[in-house]
Design an enzyme around this catalytic site. Structure first.
Site, mmCIF file in Angstrom:
data_model
loop_
_atom_site.group_PDB
_atom_site.id
_atom_site.type_symbol
_atom_site.label_atom_id
_atom_site.label_comp_id
_atom_site.label_asym_id
_atom_site.label_seq_id
_atom_site.Cartn_x
_atom_site.Cartn_y
_atom_site.Cartn_z
ATOM 1 N N ALA A 147 0.940 -1.156 0.105
ATOM 2 C CA ALA A 147 -0.039 -0.119 -0.095
ATOM 3 C C ALA A 147 0.643 1.364 0.055
ATOM 4 O O ALA A 147 0.256 2.560 -0.501
ATOM 5 C CB ALA A 147 -0.781 0.095 1.197
ATOM 6 N N GLY A 207 -0.669 4.890 0.336
ATOM 7 C CA GLY A 207 -2.011 4.780 0.067
ATOM 8 C C GLY A 207 -2.590 5.524 -0.898
ATOM 9 O O GLY A 207 -3.881 5.426 -1.114
ATOM 10 N N GLY A 208 -1.838 5.836 -1.817
ATOM 11 C CA GLY A 208 -2.734 6.453 -3.300
ATOM 12 C C GLY A 208 -3.503 5.618 -4.018
ATOM 13 O O GLY A 208 -4.913 5.924 -4.224
ATOM 14 N N LYS A 209 -3.292 4.375 -4.260
ATOM 15 C CA LYS A 209 -4.037 3.445 -4.902
ATOM 16 C C LYS A 209 -5.062 2.819 -3.763
ATOM 17 O O LYS A 209 -6.183 2.520 -4.253
ATOM 18 C CB LYS A 209 -3.427 2.295 -5.551
ATOM 19 N N ASP A 269 -0.494 -2.892 10.457
ATOM 20 C CA ASP A 269 0.912 -2.395 10.743
ATOM 21 C C ASP A 269 1.816 -3.834 10.841
ATOM 22 O O ASP A 269 1.605 -4.603 11.794
ATOM 23 C CB ASP A 269 0.969 -1.776 12.048
ATOM 24 N N ASP A 288 1.003 -3.278 -6.030
ATOM 25 C CA ASP A 288 1.852 -2.527 -6.637
ATOM 26 C C ASP A 288 3.319 -2.673 -6.211
ATOM 27 O O ASP A 288 3.805 -2.292 -5.310
ATOM 28 C CB ASP A 288 1.356 -0.909 -6.212
ATOM 29 N N CYS A 318 5.336 0.276 -11.662
ATOM 30 C CA CYS A 318 5.516 1.718 -12.572
ATOM 31 C C CYS A 318 6.965 1.576 -13.283
ATOM 32 O O CYS A 318 7.718 2.409 -13.131
ATOM 33 C CB CYS A 318 5.698 2.618 -11.581
#
Length: 430
Positions: free
Chosen positions: A240, A243-245, A288, A307, A360
């Site tokens: 994660a 946390g953008g996605k 966590d 990701d 990416c």
């Protein structure tokens, strides 16, 4: 500050980056701290000079026959910014803080009639050692794709549909030149400005503070959409990060169902809590790694989104210094990391569930080769066509140029106007 002083500052920062191998943002920040007389406009111009010099380091080094920071900054000013040789000479002559005047050799190299012979790697601004892999991944358009990765990136925003809509955000951001994104139905774009141009500070906007939109590249938005997270599903965002996605997936789920955000590096997760609060998202549990495990999620997830850690070759526009720090060993390490993540994440997918693998990167070794390896190692999974999902969700949009036989999709700056991004989708058979 005048341009002469700004040129001197950019050279100093580049020297710091080159000699001490420091991240460019840290070097720029420290320069600003040590030179508090420089205004925000000055720091913007200096930063633009430094970043553009790094974006085009190979091609500009070919022009100057050297990768010396002085030559790179001068070539950026004259060639990339199209200011011309006379403007540079004036800048050097009219400011006592400017670098030393041009030598005759520098004048010759910077003159418009100078004959330039460059290799494909130099023309594409790709490291020499990586060129063969880059060309194998991108084919006949490799030079063009490299040049697109060496340009400035736009500012892309994702509208948070839990709190607003695109028309409303566009109206509030009209003064920035914001327009609807060409592909993402929830995307907004502010095009990059050339030369001395300064981009708006969108995080200071009221809409950002209220959670109406997030900063997120259009390719990243599309990756989240192709995952097809549905309201009521159980979803794990396995890498994660900030946390953008995760936020994009939560918006697709309309705050319904349960989304788990996990990252092996707890420091990368730190920003997510403030972002969740601002976005008004209530269906996310942040796990966590220091205090909990994911055993209770095994074979329970409708969707696991990965990701994956990668070389970041697809985001060179935004992180140009990483291009020149990348090594063959780092690529090998990322390939091992990706396989480790895939093997760990697969156990959380329930029968009939989906696994989305994204990077990416624009390198085949990190993308299609990893997808093929995963399918060979895990016959209980089958490939789903990300291209078919694209056609379903974005029926009126142009299809991506880079599509594998199994339907995996790769987005690139040249072909889709986005960061470089790869998306592959798998389904666990019942």
């Amino acid at each position: 500050m005048k341009d002469g002083g700004r040129l001197t500052a950019a050279i100093e920062v580049l020297q710091e980056v080159e000699t001490r191998h420091r991240p460019v943002q840290a070097a720029l920040r420290d320069w600003g701290t040590a030179h508090r007389f420089a205004g925000s406009g000055d720091r913007t111009v200096i930063g633009n000079l430094v970043f553009d010099a790094l974006r085009n380091k190979a091609s500009l080094s070919a022009v100057m026959q050297s990768g010396d920071p002085r030559g790179l900054v001068f070539a950026t000013y004259v060639k990339t910014w199209e200011k011309g040789l006379l403007a540079l000479e004036d800048a050097l002559a009219q400011d006592r803080h400017a670098p030393e005047p041009l030598s005759e050799q520098e004048k010759k190299l910077l003159s418009e009639d100078a004959q330039l012979r460059s290799s494909p790697a130099e023309a594409a601004d790709v490291p020499d050692w990586l060129w063969s892999r880059f060309e194998a991944s991108l084919g006949e358009n490799a030079v063009t794709e490299g040049q697109a990765l060496a340009r400035r990136a736009p500012v892309d925003l994702r509208v948070n549909t839990l709190k607003s809509n695109r028309d409303k955000v566009l109206k509030r951001l009209a003064h920035t030149g914001a327009k609807s994104s060409s592909l993402s139905p929830v995307g907004i774009r502010i095009e990059a400005k050339p030369g001395l141009g300064r981009m708006p500070h969108v995080q200071a906007e009221e809409g950002y503070q209220k959670g109406w939109f997030e900063l997120q590249d259009e390719a990243s938005q599309l990756a989240a959409q192709l995952a097809k997270a549905e309201p009521g599903e159980q979803v794990l965002d396995y890498c994660a990060g900030g946390g953008g996605k995760t936020l994009a997936l939560a918006a697709s789920m309309q705050n319904k169902g349960q989304l788990y955000a996990f990252d092996a590096d707890r420091l990368r997760l730190a920003p997510i809590h403030e972002r969740l609060k601002r976005a008004g998202i209530h269906n996310i549990q942040v796990r966590d790694p220091a205090s909990t495990d994911l055993k209770d999620l095994e074979a329970q997830m409708d969707l696991v989104f990965i990701d994956a850690p990668c070389t970041g070759t697809g985001v060179w526009r935004r992180r140009p210094d990483s291009k020149w720090r990348l090594s063959e060993r780092a690529l090998e390490d990322r390939i091992k990391d990706q396989r480790h993540v895939l093997e760990n994440a697969k156990k959380y997918v329930k029968n009939g569930g989906r696994l989305v693998y994204a990077t990416c990167s624009v390198l085949r070794e990190e993308n299609q080769s990893q997808s093929e390896w995963f399918l060979e190692q895990n016959p209980e999974f089958q490939a789903l066509s990300a291209l078919d999902i694209w056609k379903e969700l974005l029926p009126e949009k142009a299809l991506p140029d880079h599509v594998s036989e199994s339907g995996s999709v790769m987005l690139t700056p040249h072909s889709t106007g986005t960061d470089g991004f790869f998306i592959s989708v798998f389904k666990k058979q019942t």
